[in-house]
Write a protein that holds these residues in place. Structure first.
Motif: not given
Ligand SMILES: Nc1ncnc2c1ncn2[C@@H]1O[C@H](COP(=O)(O)OP(=O)(O)OP(=O)(O)O)[C@@H](O)[C@H]1O
Ligand SMILES: Nc1ncnc2c1ncn2[C@@H]1O[C@H](COP(=O)(O)OP(=O)(O)OP(=O)(O)O)[C@@H](O)[C@H]1O
Ligand code: MOO
Ligand SMILES: [Mg+2]
Ligand SMILES: [Mg+2]
Lengths: 228, 223, 200, 223, 200
Positions: C31-39, E126-131
């Motif tokens: 799901p969106s916000g799960a941490g995929k980008t961060t990974l 925010l993550s991409g989807g959150q944005q």
């Molecule tokens: N610089 C930051 N400061 C605080 N929280 C952050 C920061 N960057 C990301 N987050 C939070 O970390 C969580 C994971 O973010 P991430 O971008 O890895 O999600 P994602 O799985 O890639 O989501 P999406 O599919 O929406 O892109 C999100 O809840 C986001 O709000």
């Protein structure tokens, strides 16, 4: 090689005339650096590469000499004359009263600490007992030439300056002035000093000697200085 | 008329700007990164000249470099280097004096760039320097040019420091701003006017050139 | 082959993962916000994990116990950023030239992305889908030893996407490297991915 | 010791910076937009003070505002306003002199912002002013603060113009930079030191404060 | 109801369109680079067409013959930008507060976008989807009389997307305005769109 002559600001009009003559008589090209006497003295103390120093007083050159910046004792080359001066046709016959009038809002003088003409003006004002009364009207110039600028630009209605300003044939502005009674201020004995930078420099010695020549005295007289 | 003050001013401005481009850009870049106490202190030091009136700076330089005493005496003896009343001294003073005018705006511009730009460059195997040259610097070009112009102009306008440690020596330290002051003092208003006008004209053309170049950067039909 | 065993606190989110990715395509979803980008950014060395190990072909890229952290420059990763992270100052061709000197490769990539006609345009003069394709091409330009793609097809229409993916597959086969694709549209690469991982 | 020069300098810096914030920001914003010949000319004029050595500016101000003639006389008669040898005059001169230090960096920063920010704001029904205040300005805050600090500092460092039109009147126009110069000329190095040090200390603390504030802006755990 | 009859030269591309969009959802599709984004921006008044007419409920917004060009401010359009165009200086909640003063509405939107827990975070946190969800909420915040959405669901995973669209539909019904959605995934809004238009 050119010589560097540091001159007190009051000598600026004179120097323009002298320069050509020095070239003719001694063959030396001189570069002129002008400022207030005190400012130039400070620069010399800090290594400014000047060869001859023409001050507007005796104190600055003497101190420099004492501290080892001169080659030989300072010598007086002229005595300056303090005037009160304006672009407006003011009646200077009773200038102390005039200066206290309300329509005279500003009075320009040289900075007494570094410009001997400024110091002379302060003495004259103090002796007539009006210095303290006028203190809010004073505008202080860095050197006597800044005072001249203020007068000529009409930035101030009246100022205390050197007689050489009004004797300058190059100055086309009509000026009204009065010489200040010499009893009101200590004589402005202008001294010069051959500086250690000029050691072994024959041209410098020649130019220095020129300032004591009849020709130099003649020019100084033209500009209102007293010479003996 | 004596053109040497104008030439001297332009030379001083050009040399100083060049030196500051070389020193200032990497410095600005370094300071734009993550916060640390060390960087904060460096940044404060870089900014010092900004809060220093030219006369104060001139005073300290005079004290430090006067050949009659201390460090200045040593420099003079050992290297035959005199930094007061010399062109080199003016360059040094101007470089110190104008440093923040180069560093501050450039640093802010770097901070405004998205971090992902540098990150993308790193993943392409590019070093920090390559990234700096090819990605970061080109993307702050308007600010960069503005900063260079500010620096150049600020140096041209230099007056207080020069008055203090320059000594007004023709051809060596009598720059245009001093020459104008002198001309005015000597009631040579015509000369003052000519100097002023030349200075204005040269730099005006330069600045206008930079602006036009800056404005007509590649832009598309939808911008 | 890349082994990832890491932990990272992201705001309130406690992210942890232990998984080995082999050559070929792994689909990462969640799901969106799960941490995929961060990974992906942690694997690329752009974000530092709190603790753990990342090892590529048994070479440690990150190891919190011995304080190893290889710079992103040396990981030779083709990274497609979710927000593209294109260089505003560079034209399409310059993007690729910045990444590689292999001109034949550049031409092939331009053709692959259907961007031959836009080679001199800068990112702000490209449509969304064109920008995204450029981001993909740039990542491939360095002939990476690991490919990380963060939602790489999200701005493309079906037809463009289908042809692009078909052609990408050829390149992937040539490169023979692990490919991690974050996507919420598994049907995009349906049938071509070799492994699958869901986050959270 | 006489503290009035220090107070005067700080006051001059503060007033000038305030005035320039009010005038300079909208100006910078206007200039950051689409190119046009008119804007190019305005921009060149704004930049003029930058290329003007302080002595030149001072001289022309002296001529323009001298109460005995022309415009200065008229001002004096009609408004009882005297701009030479007065604090007001220094403010005017400093504002002219420092204008580009406010406008140039801010303008560049505006140009660096993506157009879509303003566009998004417009679609929300926001006027150009609202967009300016709530969207554009906050997003160039680092540059804005830098520009304000540069302006303040540049004004503190003002020397040439003040020397020309100030007249060195204690409590009115004898600002700190002049006081230092004077002390040095009079070889009162101790006084020069004290002034210099105070000026440094005050402004250093100020600048450091700004930096720390700037650095510790909200940043997330992943930045 | 919005009538669009315009021409625009975009680089080499000659874009022209003559169509009337009624209330309800219109799906706009077309290959990448066809001019979809440009079309939406022209309707919003952010890009000027070369010639033609745009009329909303018979009110002219743009008319090249009589030089009418209503400012974007007065068009009251909810625009979801393809690249989000979020304000870096504002938190999630501040984005919505900037658009509207209706607090109940803000709360409802935050809930709709599942962003209640991120209300104080700024876009780069925010993550991409959150944005992307924030971009949608901001567009709705002004209760627009016309909604333009440029690939509004491209960064969302299936589940998030499905629930979001279901809830959006309720709001769309309330607002009863024309809604133009550019999307290359027609299945996203399959069954809920009323009209369809392909570009090129
Ligand atoms: N610089 C930051 N400061 C605080 N929280 C952050 C920061 N960057 C990301 N987050 C939070 O970390 C969580 C994971 O973010 P991430 O971008 O890895 O999600 P994602 O799985 O890639 O989501 P999406 O599919 O929406 O892109 C999100 O809840 C986001 O709000
Ligand atoms: N500023 C610009 N300068 C030149 N060409 C541009 C500019 N902006 C867009 N274009 C071109 O105009 C065409 C249409 O762009 P637009 O963004 O409208 O496409 P789109 O239909 O939205 O595509 P996508 O689905 O990829 O977002 C593209 O070919 C693009 O390269
Ligand atoms: O000539 Mo002076 O030294 O300015 O009084
Ligand atoms: Mg993501
Ligand atoms: Mg688009």
């Amino acid at each position: 090689q050119t010589l560097r002559v540091a001159i007190a600001a009051n000598l600026e009009p004179v120097m323009k005339v002298m320069k050509a003559d020095i070239k003719k008589q001694t063959g030396a090209d001189i570069e002129v650096i002008s400022g207030s006497s005190g400012n130039l003295a400070t620069q010399i103390r800090n290594g400014a590469p000047f060869d001859i120093f023409l001050s507007a007083d005796t104190g600055f050159p003497q101190l420099l000499q004492q501290d080892g910046f001169g080659i030989q004792p300072a010598e007086i080359y002229a005595q300056g004359v303090l005037i009160i001066c304006s672009k407006q046709s003011l009646n200077f016959s009773n200038w102390p009263a005039l200066l206290q009038q309300n329509n005279i809002e500003k009075i320009a003088i040289g900075n007494p600490k570094i410009a001997p003409y400024g110091r002379a003006a302060m003495e004259a004002l103090t002796k007539t007992g009006i210095y303290n009364k006028l203190s809010s009207k004073f505008v202080t110039g860095e050197s006597i030439s800044q005072v001249n600028t203020y007068i000529l630009q009409g930035a101030v209605p009246v100022g205390f300056t050197t007689l050489s300003l009004v004797k300058d044939p190059a100055n086309k502005t009509k000026l009204y002035y009065k010489e200040i009674d010499p009893k009101l201020y200590a004589p402005i004995e202008q001294s010069m000093l051959l500086l250690k930078n000029a050691r072994g420099n024959a041209a410098a010695a020649k130019v220095y000697a020129w300032f004591k020549s009849e020709q130099a005295k003649r020019i100084l007289k033209q500009f209102g200085y007293h010479v003996n | 008329m004596d053109l040497s003050p104008l030439i001297l001013s332009l030379k001083l401005g050009a040399v100083t700007t060049l030196i500051l481009l070389v020193i200032g850009l990497p410095l600005a870049w370094g300071l734009s990164g993550r916060r640390s106490l060390f960087k904060l202190i460096i940044e404060a030091i870089v900014t010092m000249p900004l809060v220093l009136p030219p006369s104060v700076l001139g005073f300290y330089l005079l004290v430090a470099f006067s050949p009659e005493q201390g460090f200045g005496k040593w420099l003079h003896k050992v290297f035959d280097l005199q930094l007061v009343f010399s062109f080199k001294g003016l360059v040094l003073a101007s470089a110190i004096y104008s440093l923040p005018f180069m560093v501050s705006p450039v640093k802010s511009a770097f901070q405004q760039l998205p971090v992902s730009l540098a990150q993308a460059s790193y993943t392409l195997g590019k070093t920090r320097w390559q990234t700096f040259w090819h990605v970061l610097l080109p993307n702050i070009k308007p600010t960069l040019i503005t900063a260079a112009v500010l620096t150049f102009a600020h140096t041209l306008g230099e007056f207080g420091v020069v008055l203090m440690i320059g000594g007004n020596i023709p051809g060596v330290t009598r720059v245009a701003s001093i020459a104008v002051y002198n001309s005015v003092e000597q009631m040579e208003y015509a000369t003052a006017n000519v100097y002023s006008f030349c200075l204005l004209a040269i730099t005006f053309i330069m600045v206008l050139g930079v602006f036009i170049y800056n404005k007509y950067q590649v832009k598309g039909p939808l911008d | 082959m890349i082994r990832v065993d890491i932990k990272k606190q992201i705001g309130r989110l406690e992210f942890s993962l232990n998984k080995t990715f082999g050559d070929g395509i792994t689909l990462i979803s969640g799901p969106s916000g799960a941490g995929k980008t961060t990974l992906l950014k942690m694997i690329a060395g752009l974000i530092k994990p709190d603790e753990g190990i990342i090892a590529f072909n048994n070479l440690p890229w990150f190891d919190s116990r011995v304080r190893i952290n290889v710079q992103p420059q040396y990981r030779k990763i083709g990274f497609v950023f979710q927000d593209y992270a294109l260089f505003p100052n560079m034209s399409v061709r310059q993007h690729l030239e910045y990444a590689t000197t292999d001109i034949a490769w550049i031409e092939r990539l331009l053709k692959l992305g259907r961007l031959e006609n836009f080679a001199t345009q800068r990112p702000h003069q490209l449509s969304g889908g064109q920008q995204q394709r450029l981001a993909i091409l740039r990542a491939l330009a360095i002939k990476p030893q690991l490919i990380l793609m963060d939602e790489p097809f999200s701005a493309l229409d079906q037809k463009t996407k289908t042809t692009l993916i078909a052609e990408l597959q050829i390149i992937f086969k040539e490169l023979k490297v692990p490919i991690l694709i974050v996507s919420h549209n598994p049907q995009d690469i349906a049938g071509i991915y070799d492994d699958e991982m869901a986050i959270e």
